[in-house]
Design an enzyme around this catalytic site. Structure first.
Site, PDB file in Angstrom:
ATOM      1  N   TYR A 164      -1.380  -0.724  10.762  1.00 14.27           N
ATOM      2  CA  TYR A 164      -1.447  -1.214   9.118  1.00 14.27           C
ATOM      3  C   TYR A 164      -0.361  -1.196   8.479  1.00 14.27           C
ATOM      4  CZ  TYR A 164      -3.374  -1.446   4.765  1.00 14.27           C
ATOM      5  OH  TYR A 164      -3.526  -1.962   3.667  1.00 14.27           O
ATOM      6  N   SER A 193       1.000  -1.380   0.138  1.00 12.66           N
ATOM      7  CA  SER A 193       0.137  -0.399   0.312  1.00 12.66           C
ATOM      8  C   SER A 193       0.960   1.270  -0.419  1.00 12.66           C
ATOM      9  CB  SER A 193      -0.545   0.157   0.926  1.00 12.66           C
ATOM     10  OG  SER A 193      -1.323   1.249   1.219  1.00 12.66           O
ATOM     11  N   ALA A 194       0.440   2.337  -0.384  1.00 13.99           N
ATOM     12  CA  ALA A 194       1.229   3.562  -0.482  1.00 13.99           C
ATOM     13  C   ALA A 194       1.520   3.682   0.162  1.00 13.99           C
ATOM     14  CB  ALA A 194       0.260   4.805  -1.173  1.00 13.99           C
ATOM     15  N   LYS A 254       2.005  -3.932   6.424  1.00 14.41           N
ATOM     16  CA  LYS A 254       2.451  -3.600   5.012  1.00 14.41           C
ATOM     17  C   LYS A 254       4.429  -4.416   5.148  1.00 14.41           C
ATOM     18  CE  LYS A 254      -1.163  -4.989   3.611  1.00 14.41           C
ATOM     19  NZ  LYS A 254      -1.558  -6.365   2.651  1.00 14.41           N
TER      20      LYS A 254
HETATM   21  P1  NAD Z   1     -10.440  -7.675   1.236  1.00  9.51           P
HETATM   22  O1  NAD Z   1     -10.936  -7.559   2.793  1.00  9.51           O
HETATM   23  O2  NAD Z   1     -12.051  -6.853   0.591  1.00  9.51           O
HETATM   24  O3  NAD Z   1      -9.849  -8.275   0.550  1.00  9.51           O
HETATM   25  C1  NAD Z   1      -9.543  -9.391   2.246  1.00  9.51           C
HETATM   26  C2  NAD Z   1      -9.520 -10.805   1.799  1.00  9.51           C
HETATM   27  O4  NAD Z   1      -8.794 -11.162   2.516  1.00  9.51           O
HETATM   28  C3  NAD Z   1     -10.597 -10.596   2.750  1.00  9.51           C
HETATM   29  O5  NAD Z   1     -12.154 -11.897   1.348  1.00  9.51           O
HETATM   30  C4  NAD Z   1     -10.639 -11.494   3.472  1.00  9.51           C
HETATM   31  O6  NAD Z   1     -12.051 -12.271   3.976  1.00  9.51           O
HETATM   32  C5  NAD Z   1      -9.594 -12.400   3.224  1.00  9.51           C
HETATM   33  N1  NAD Z   1      -9.105 -12.571   4.432  1.00  9.51           N
HETATM   34  C6  NAD Z   1      -8.148 -11.283   5.365  1.00  9.51           C
HETATM   35  N2  NAD Z   1      -7.315 -12.469   6.562  1.00  9.51           N
HETATM   36  C7  NAD Z   1      -7.597 -13.759   6.254  1.00  9.51           C
HETATM   37  C8  NAD Z   1      -6.301 -14.604   6.763  1.00  9.51           C
HETATM   38  N3  NAD Z   1      -5.983 -14.715   7.519  1.00  9.51           N
HETATM   39  N4  NAD Z   1      -6.796 -16.354   6.016  1.00  9.51           N
HETATM   40  C9  NAD Z   1      -7.633 -16.074   5.059  1.00  9.51           C
HETATM   41  N5  NAD Z   1      -7.860 -15.034   4.085  1.00  9.51           N
HETATM   42  C10 NAD Z   1      -7.643 -13.519   4.941  1.00  9.51           C
HETATM   43  O7  NAD Z   1      -9.526  -6.072   0.846  1.00  9.51           O
HETATM   44  P2  NAD Z   1      -9.130  -5.304  -0.518  1.00  9.51           P
HETATM   45  O8  NAD Z   1      -9.262  -4.222  -0.480  1.00  9.51           O
HETATM   46  O9  NAD Z   1      -9.440  -6.663  -1.445  1.00  9.51           O
HETATM   47  O10 NAD Z   1      -7.679  -5.483  -0.199  1.00  9.51           O
HETATM   48  C11 NAD Z   1      -6.613  -6.787  -0.708  1.00  9.51           C
HETATM   49  C12 NAD Z   1      -5.516  -6.233  -0.532  1.00  9.51           C
HETATM   50  O11 NAD Z   1      -5.338  -5.239  -0.798  1.00  9.51           O
HETATM   51  C13 NAD Z   1      -5.057  -5.824   1.225  1.00  9.51           C
HETATM   52  O12 NAD Z   1      -3.974  -6.864   1.583  1.00  9.51           O
HETATM   53  C14 NAD Z   1      -5.360  -5.039   1.225  1.00  9.51           C
HETATM   54  O13 NAD Z   1      -4.504  -4.297   2.268  1.00  9.51           O
HETATM   55  C15 NAD Z   1      -4.297  -4.316   0.508  1.00  9.51           C
HETATM   56  N6  NAD Z   1      -4.799  -2.782  -0.359  1.00  9.51           N
HETATM   57  C16 NAD Z   1      -5.661  -1.924  -0.467  1.00  9.51           C
HETATM   58  C17 NAD Z   1      -6.034  -1.404  -0.714  1.00  9.51           C
HETATM   59  C18 NAD Z   1      -7.455  -0.533  -0.825  1.00  9.51           C
HETATM   60  O14 NAD Z   1      -8.080   0.586  -0.188  1.00  9.51           O
HETATM   61  N7  NAD Z   1      -8.817  -1.528  -0.729  1.00  9.51           N
HETATM   62  C19 NAD Z   1      -5.281  -0.425  -0.726  1.00  9.51           C
HETATM   63  C20 NAD Z   1      -3.481  -0.641  -0.983  1.00  9.51           C
HETATM   64  C21 NAD Z   1      -3.676  -2.359  -0.078  1.00  9.51           C
HETATM   65  C1  WQD Z   2      -9.552   9.210   0.871  1.00 12.03           C
HETATM   66  C2  WQD Z   2     -10.225  11.124   1.570  1.00 12.03           C
HETATM   67  C3  WQD Z   2     -10.609  11.460   3.774  1.00 12.03           C
HETATM   68  C4  WQD Z   2     -13.943   9.131   3.916  1.00 12.03           C
HETATM   69  C5  WQD Z   2      -6.901   4.381   3.573  1.00 12.03           C
HETATM   70  C6  WQD Z   2      -5.515   3.766   4.052  1.00 12.03           C
HETATM   71  C7  WQD Z   2      -4.601   3.483   3.006  1.00 12.03           C
HETATM   72  C8  WQD Z   2      -5.542   2.611   1.924  1.00 12.03           C
HETATM   73  C9  WQD Z   2      -6.700   2.890   1.292  1.00 12.03           C
HETATM   74  C10 WQD Z   2      -5.699   0.225   2.524  1.00 12.03           C
HETATM   75  C11 WQD Z   2      -9.009  11.289   2.319  1.00 12.03           C
HETATM   76  C12 WQD Z   2     -11.963  11.619   2.988  1.00 12.03           C
HETATM   77  C13 WQD Z   2     -12.781   9.976   3.580  1.00 12.03           C
HETATM   78  C14 WQD Z   2     -15.312  10.071   4.388  1.00 12.03           C
HETATM   79  C15 WQD Z   2     -13.697  11.936   3.896  1.00 12.03           C
HETATM   80  N1  WQD Z   2      -5.821   1.490   2.453  1.00 12.03           N
HETATM   81  N2  WQD Z   2     -12.872  11.427   3.232  1.00 12.03           N
HETATM   82  N3  WQD Z   2     -15.108  11.645   3.893  1.00 12.03           N
HETATM   83  O1  WQD Z   2      -7.339   7.319   3.769  1.00 12.03           O
HETATM   84  O2  WQD Z   2      -6.212   7.409   1.617  1.00 12.03           O
HETATM   85  O3  WQD Z   2      -6.107   5.519   2.085  1.00 12.03           O
HETATM   86  O4  WQD Z   2      -7.842   3.465   2.621  1.00 12.03           O
HETATM   87  O5  WQD Z   2      -3.603   0.093   2.201  1.00 12.03           O
HETATM   88  O6  WQD Z   2      -3.910   2.444   3.915  1.00 12.03           O
HETATM   89  O7  WQD Z   2      -5.277   4.398   5.088  1.00 12.03           O
HETATM   90  O8  WQD Z   2      -8.515   6.458   1.881  1.00 12.03           O
HETATM   91  O9  WQD Z   2     -10.702   6.625   1.449  1.00 12.03           O
HETATM   92  O10 WQD Z   2     -10.810   6.442   3.944  1.00 12.03           O
HETATM   93  O11 WQD Z   2      -9.949   9.145   2.516  1.00 12.03           O
HETATM   94  O12 WQD Z   2     -13.771  13.423   3.657  1.00 12.03           O
HETATM   95  O13 WQD Z   2     -16.123   9.570   4.811  1.00 12.03           O
HETATM   96  O14 WQD Z   2     -11.491  10.579   1.606  1.00 12.03           O
HETATM   97  O15 WQD Z   2     -10.709  12.309   4.686  1.00 12.03           O
HETATM   98  O16 WQD Z   2      -8.898  12.602   2.349  1.00 12.03           O
HETATM   99  P1  WQD Z   2      -7.016   7.412   2.258  1.00 12.03           P
HETATM  100  P2  WQD Z   2     -10.201   6.990   2.526  1.00 12.03           P
END
Ligand code: NAD
Ligand code: WQD
Length: 323
Positions: free
Chosen positions: A147, A123-124, A151
């Site tokens: 979190y 993740s960023a 990562k």
């Molecule tokens: P999500 O929660 O929808 O998907 C994650 C899946 O992993 C779920 O289906 C959950 O049931 C499963 N899971 C969690 N822990 C587990 C375990 N111990 N064993 C087996 N399965 C398990 O989330 P997502 O948005 O699809 O994210 C997928 C990956 O990408 C995650 O690792 C997340 O940290 C990363 N990521 C997501 C975002 C985002 O904003 N969605 C951004 C950056 C990184």
């Molecule tokens: C985006 C912008 C909020 C909700 C988080 C995690 C990051 C990544 C993605 C996995 C921000 C604003 C949000 C709301 C709002 N996940 N906001 N009202 O914060 O960039 O990232 O999720 O790795 O790790 O930190 O994403 O969608 O929560 O917020 O005004 O109800 O929207 O303040 O500026 P964020 P976000």
């Protein structure tokens, strides 16, 4: 065959669709902690192909060992993880256990069974407070919550394995802010609780499930004072993983940003969402959310150069609710 951990979740299920369509056999391991079993049928309906699914946990080393013995796995695409920042602050050990110990178990089982290719969902958020923008892959890493640390720990494990074993290939993909859904509308981001993230929250307001959007702060140093992020369409994002699979022929540890390279403020996203769906979103300006950064977006050039991939979907298309 690809082993896709967390493959019934938001991003994993979209990946499963494009991987099946690209001709891969896919085995999903998911403990359903944040997803529903019926996503398997939905992916099969979209692709008209069968998706293998095992309900189980990545921390279960015995199960992983059985899987690697029973199936011929060429690479692991590792999405499984917990991702709610505030929850990670409240329950850090849960996050270290699930995300770090889980990845450790997975890597041990891979090593025991001579599987040496993995793509990891990072993740960023690992970059932390920007020293400069856009973030490139060389930007220092300094997470600001547990979190983010989970990562980064996994990234370090992957880097160290690659140093120890010169046949190992690990690709870390640092996602920016994934939004949108498969055009069928069958799968998408569907959090069980009140969403933390902006886009699923907006969708609930649009569907009258929540009364209004809270805009967290309008006094940031951005164009309009609201937070700025790099929103990347989930279909583009998972296509990036297909490109990364081809890149796994290169042993070693590789890091790529997956973003669009463009920043969008909260108000700009709301406005695009209103235009795309022809609705008006009720919103109220609130104070800043604790732990939020003002702005960040990706330098996306490296993925373009090395993976021959770039995001192509417009913000308007990403904002369109599909039903
Ligand atoms: P999500 O929660 O929808 O998907 C994650 C899946 O992993 C779920 O289906 C959950 O049931 C499963 N899971 C969690 N822990 C587990 C375990 N111990 N064993 C087996 N399965 C398990 O989330 P997502 O948005 O699809 O994210 C997928 C990956 O990408 C995650 O690792 C997340 O940290 C990363 N990521 C997501 C975002 C985002 O904003 N969605 C951004 C950056 C990184
Ligand atoms: C985006 C912008 C909020 C909700 C988080 C995690 C990051 C990544 C993605 C996995 C921000 C604003 C949000 C709301 C709002 N996940 N906001 N009202 O914060 O960039 O990232 O999720 O790795 O790790 O930190 O994403 O969608 O929560 O917020 O005004 O109800 O929207 O303040 O500026 P964020 P976000």
């Amino acid at each position: 065959m690809l082993l896709v951990t967390g493959g019934l979740g938001y991003i994993g299920s979209h990946f499963a669709v494009v991987a099946l369509q690209a001709g891969y056999e896919v085995l999903v391991l998911d403990n359903l902690s944040n997803s529903h079993a019926n996503v398997k049928e939905k992916v099969e309906k979209i692709t008209q192909k069968s998706l293998d699914f095992i309900e189980g946990d990545i921390r279960d080393e015995e199960l992983l060992d059985d899987i690697f013995k029973q199936y011929s796995i060429e690479a692991v695409i590792h999405f499984a993880g917990l991702k709610a920042v505030a929850e990670s602050v409240a329950k850090p050990l849960l996050y270290y256990d699930n995300n770090v110990s889980g990845s450790l178990s997975l890597l041990k089982a891979m090593q025991n069974n001579k599987v040496n290719k993995i793509i990891f969902s990072s993740s960023a958020t690992v970059y932390g407070e920007p020293k400069y923008l856009p973030y490139d892959e060389q930007h220092p890493t300094n997470p600001i919550n547990p979190y983010g640390y989970t990562k980064l720990h996994v990234e370090h494990m992957l880097r160290d394995i690659c140093t120890a074993d010169n046949a190992f290939a690990a690709i870390t993909l640092r996602y920016f802010n994934p939004i949108g859904a498969h055009p069928s509308g069958l799968i998408g981001e569907n959090p069980k609780d009140i969403p933390n993230n902006l886009m699923p929250y907006l969708i609930k307001v649009a569907n009258s499930e929540l009364p209004y959007l809270q805009v967290f702060g309008d006094d940031y140093e951005t164009r309009d004072g609201t937070g700025e992020r790099d929103y990347i369409n989930v279909m583009d994002l998972v296509e990036g993983h297909l490109s990364a699979i081809n890149y796994l022929v290169n042993a070693g540890f590789h890091v790529f940003n997956l973003g669009t390279g463009k920043g969008t403020t909260v108000l700009e996203l709301v406005s695009a969402f209103e235009t795309a769906n022809n609705i008006v979103i009720e919103k109220k300006i609130k104070s800043r959310r604790e732990g939020d950064l003002a702005k960040f977006w990706a330098k996306a050039d490296l993925a373009k150069k090395e993976l021959h991939w770039e995001a192509t979907t417009s913000l308007l298309d990403s904002c369109r609710i599909v039903q």
